[in-house]
Scaffold this motif. Sequence first.
Motif, PDB file in Angstrom:
ATOM      1  N   TRP A  30      23.149  55.761  32.628  1.00  0.00           N
ATOM      2  CA  TRP A  30      24.218  56.344  33.424  1.00  0.00           C
ATOM      3  C   TRP A  30      23.628  57.571  34.118  1.00  0.00           C
ATOM      4  CZ3 TRP A  30      28.942  54.131  34.114  1.00  0.00           C
ATOM      5  CH2 TRP A  30      29.898  54.883  34.784  1.00  0.00           C
ATOM      6  N   GLY A  31      22.840  57.290  35.158  1.00  0.00           N
ATOM      7  CA  GLY A  31      22.101  58.359  35.819  1.00  0.00           C
ATOM      8  C   GLY A  31      21.190  59.050  34.825  1.00  0.00           C
ATOM      9  N   SER A  32      21.082  60.365  34.952  1.00  0.00           N
ATOM     10  CA  SER A  32      20.296  61.141  33.993  1.00  0.00           C
ATOM     11  C   SER A  32      21.164  61.702  32.875  1.00  0.00           C
ATOM     12  CB  SER A  32      19.585  62.295  34.709  1.00  0.00           C
ATOM     13  OG  SER A  32      20.542  63.171  35.307  1.00  0.00           O
ATOM     14  N   LEU A  33      22.482  61.442  32.954  1.00  0.00           N
ATOM     15  CA  LEU A  33      23.398  62.013  31.965  1.00  0.00           C
ATOM     16  C   LEU A  33      23.278  61.321  30.616  1.00  0.00           C
ATOM     17  CD1 LEU A  33      25.752  63.974  31.355  1.00  0.00           C
ATOM     18  CD2 LEU A  33      27.317  62.141  32.055  1.00  0.00           C
ATOM     19  N   ALA A  34      23.257  59.982  30.620  1.00  0.00           N
ATOM     20  CA  ALA A  34      23.282  59.273  29.338  1.00  0.00           C
ATOM     21  C   ALA A  34      22.540  57.950  29.426  1.00  0.00           C
ATOM     22  CB  ALA A  34      24.730  59.015  28.907  1.00  0.00           C
ATOM     23  N   GLN A  35      21.968  57.564  28.306  1.00  0.00           N
ATOM     24  CA  GLN A  35      21.449  56.209  28.129  1.00  0.00           C
ATOM     25  C   GLN A  35      22.134  55.608  26.907  1.00  0.00           C
ATOM     26  OE1 GLN A  35      17.420  54.594  26.529  1.00  0.00           O
ATOM     27  NE2 GLN A  35      17.177  54.695  28.766  1.00  0.00           N
ATOM     28  N   ILE A  36      22.622  54.365  27.056  1.00  0.00           N
ATOM     29  CA  ILE A  36      23.224  53.640  25.953  1.00  0.00           C
ATOM     30  C   ILE A  36      22.238  52.576  25.493  1.00  0.00           C
ATOM     31  CG2 ILE A  36      25.199  52.274  25.180  1.00  0.00           C
ATOM     32  CD1 ILE A  36      26.760  53.428  27.571  1.00  0.00           C
ATOM     33  N   GLN A  37      21.801  52.678  24.265  1.00  0.00           N
ATOM     34  CA  GLN A  37      20.943  51.650  23.681  1.00  0.00           C
ATOM     35  C   GLN A  37      21.840  50.682  22.907  1.00  0.00           C
ATOM     36  OE1 GLN A  37      19.908  55.042  22.310  1.00  0.00           O
ATOM     37  NE2 GLN A  37      18.826  55.520  24.210  1.00  0.00           N
ATOM     38  N   MET A  38      22.021  49.493  23.461  1.00  0.00           N
ATOM     39  CA  MET A  38      22.874  48.472  22.849  1.00  0.00           C
ATOM     40  C   MET A  38      22.023  47.614  21.916  1.00  0.00           C
ATOM     41  SD  MET A  38      25.921  48.762  24.467  1.00  0.00           S
ATOM     42  CE  MET A  38      26.675  47.157  24.277  1.00  0.00           C
ATOM     43  N   VAL A  39      22.415  47.528  20.647  1.00  0.00           N
ATOM     44  CA  VAL A  39      21.640  46.712  19.708  1.00  0.00           C
ATOM     45  C   VAL A  39      22.512  45.612  19.103  1.00  0.00           C
ATOM     46  CG1 VAL A  39      20.024  48.556  19.172  1.00  0.00           C
ATOM     47  CG2 VAL A  39      22.071  48.269  17.752  1.00  0.00           C
ATOM     48  N   ASP A  40      21.836  44.606  18.588  1.00  0.00           N
ATOM     49  CA  ASP A  40      22.464  43.445  17.964  1.00  0.00           C
ATOM     50  C   ASP A  40      22.036  43.441  16.503  1.00  0.00           C
ATOM     51  OD1 ASP A  40      23.180  40.956  17.014  1.00  0.00           O
ATOM     52  OD2 ASP A  40      22.190  39.814  18.590  1.00  0.00           O
ATOM     53  N   ASP A  41      22.948  43.814  15.603  1.00  0.00           N
ATOM     54  CA  ASP A  41      22.536  43.874  14.194  1.00  0.00           C
ATOM     55  C   ASP A  41      23.013  42.670  13.377  1.00  0.00           C
ATOM     56  OD1 ASP A  41      25.199  44.286  13.497  1.00  0.00           O
ATOM     57  OD2 ASP A  41      24.958  46.388  12.953  1.00  0.00           O
ATOM     58  N   ARG A  42      23.312  41.567  14.055  1.00  0.00           N
ATOM     59  CA  ARG A  42      23.737  40.359  13.360  1.00  0.00           C
ATOM     60  C   ARG A  42      22.709  39.235  13.435  1.00  0.00           C
ATOM     61  NH1 ARG A  42      27.649  41.164   9.676  1.00  0.00           N
ATOM     62  NH2 ARG A  42      29.122  42.694  10.471  1.00  0.00           N
ATOM     63  N   GLN A  43      22.105  39.063  14.593  1.00  0.00           N
ATOM     64  CA  GLN A  43      21.354  37.848  14.869  1.00  0.00           C
ATOM     65  C   GLN A  43      19.976  37.806  14.210  1.00  0.00           C
ATOM     66  OE1 GLN A  43      20.594  35.187  18.924  1.00  0.00           O
ATOM     67  NE2 GLN A  43      21.304  37.263  19.093  1.00  0.00           N
ATOM     68  N   TYR A  44      19.377  38.965  13.984  1.00  0.00           N
ATOM     69  CA  TYR A  44      17.969  38.986  13.569  1.00  0.00           C
ATOM     70  C   TYR A  44      17.757  39.594  12.183  1.00  0.00           C
ATOM     71  CZ  TYR A  44      17.927  38.736  18.672  1.00  0.00           C
ATOM     72  OH  TYR A  44      18.179  38.388  19.983  1.00  0.00           O
ATOM     73  N   ARG A  45      18.806  39.966  11.508  1.00  0.00           N
ATOM     74  CA  ARG A  45      18.680  40.703  10.250  1.00  0.00           C
ATOM     75  C   ARG A  45      18.097  39.866   9.120  1.00  0.00           C
ATOM     76  NH1 ARG A  45      24.489  42.084   7.958  1.00  0.00           N
ATOM     77  NH2 ARG A  45      24.605  43.338   9.845  1.00  0.00           N
ATOM     78  N   ASP A  46      17.465  40.579   8.161  1.00  0.00           N
ATOM     79  CA  ASP A  46      17.086  39.943   6.909  1.00  0.00           C
ATOM     80  C   ASP A  46      18.347  39.647   6.102  1.00  0.00           C
ATOM     81  OD1 ASP A  46      14.198  39.959   7.105  1.00  0.00           O
ATOM     82  OD2 ASP A  46      14.301  42.133   6.899  1.00  0.00           O
ATOM     83  N   GLY A  47      18.220  38.746   5.108  1.00  0.00           N
ATOM     84  CA  GLY A  47      19.372  38.359   4.306  1.00  0.00           C
ATOM     85  C   GLY A  47      19.888  39.490   3.438  1.00  0.00           C
ATOM     86  N   LYS A  48      21.060  39.283   2.844  1.00  0.00           N
ATOM     87  CA  LYS A  48      21.675  40.291   1.987  1.00  0.00           C
ATOM     88  C   LYS A  48      20.799  40.582   0.783  1.00  0.00           C
ATOM     89  CE  LYS A  48      26.510  39.356   3.137  1.00  0.00           C
ATOM     90  NZ  LYS A  48      27.817  38.914   2.612  1.00  0.00           N
ATOM     91  N   SER A  49      20.762  41.842   0.393  1.00  0.00           N
ATOM     92  CA  SER A  49      19.971  42.251  -0.767  1.00  0.00           C
ATOM     93  C   SER A  49      20.834  42.294  -2.027  1.00  0.00           C
ATOM     94  CB  SER A  49      19.356  43.631  -0.519  1.00  0.00           C
ATOM     95  OG  SER A  49      20.378  44.595  -0.318  1.00  0.00           O
ATOM     96  N   CYS A  50      20.171  42.437  -3.160  1.00  0.00           N
ATOM     97  CA  CYS A  50      20.819  42.644  -4.462  1.00  0.00           C
ATOM     98  C   CYS A  50      21.772  41.507  -4.818  1.00  0.00           C
ATOM     99  CB  CYS A  50      21.568  43.975  -4.500  1.00  0.00           C
ATOM    100  SG  CYS A  50      20.581  45.416  -4.016  1.00  0.00           S
ATOM    101  N   GLN A  51      21.452  40.284  -4.411  1.00  0.00           N
ATOM    102  CA  GLN A  51      22.288  39.129  -4.725  1.00  0.00           C
ATOM    103  C   GLN A  51      21.758  38.433  -5.979  1.00  0.00           C
ATOM    104  OE1 GLN A  51      25.148  38.283  -2.795  1.00  0.00           O
ATOM    105  NE2 GLN A  51      24.662  40.314  -2.002  1.00  0.00           N
ATOM    106  N   PRO A  52      22.641  37.974  -6.858  1.00  0.00           N
ATOM    107  CA  PRO A  52      22.177  37.292  -8.073  1.00  0.00           C
ATOM    108  C   PRO A  52      21.516  35.965  -7.742  1.00  0.00           C
ATOM    109  CG  PRO A  52      24.559  37.089  -7.839  1.00  0.00           C
ATOM    110  CD  PRO A  52      24.100  38.044  -6.765  1.00  0.00           C
TER     111      PRO A  52
END
Length: 252
Positions: A30-52
Amino acid sequence: AYHVYYEHMPLRRRAAPVGPDMLLYRALDWGSLAQIQMVDDRQYRDGKSCQPAGPSKRGKLIGDCEERRDPTRSILGKPQEAWLLDALASSKAQWNLLAQQTLMAELQLGDPAQQTTRFYSSDGWDGYPANRARIVERWREAKVSNPIALGGDIHAFAAANLTETLDGPPVAATFVGGSISSLGGESDVFAAKNPHIKQFDGKVRGYGRLDLTPKDSRMTFRTVENALVATSPIRDLASFALENGRPGVHRA
């Protein structure tokens, strides 16, 4: 599911799904005022931890375990995480907004009276604390200008400091802008175990409004008095000043 999402959301053609893959992360200036870094934290994540082991599953609520703290685990995946760290280091914007899906700060759950018992949600950053630590470290080392993490999903308003250690100085602020149509947790459940969280309220409905200016900025949490009444008045629940060059959450 990706096709339905693409067809019903205002996404660019570049985000059109190709088989099981859909490119959603990117940086928006947004000009020099702001940058938005949009991330996707669903598609590439490792599996759930601490699962039996075996077919039984513990679900979202987990205790602490060595796997949860594994430094190789990532909620973003290695290529996206490398892209984000590079984007943060190269940004020239005055305000840097990390748009991610949940509360980025640590949130210890459980009975406040049982101080030795710690529970976390495996669904967000608390399931991948090493990945969060690498981002906070990059903010500090690269001297990223005015970092702020924005999120949603947890059915509550939240405002917190992001630090390298729980008792360390703020490196960034993080906000969750509330829920439009659902209720979340009680405010007093979390206070004793989470002193870095300055506001948490799941009893009301509304949204967060972020006003950015070159001089300073402000986050305002806005709520309706009664979400069941169409003409219900709206009010400010809380307001936070974001001072240029002074990281963290500060009540206005």
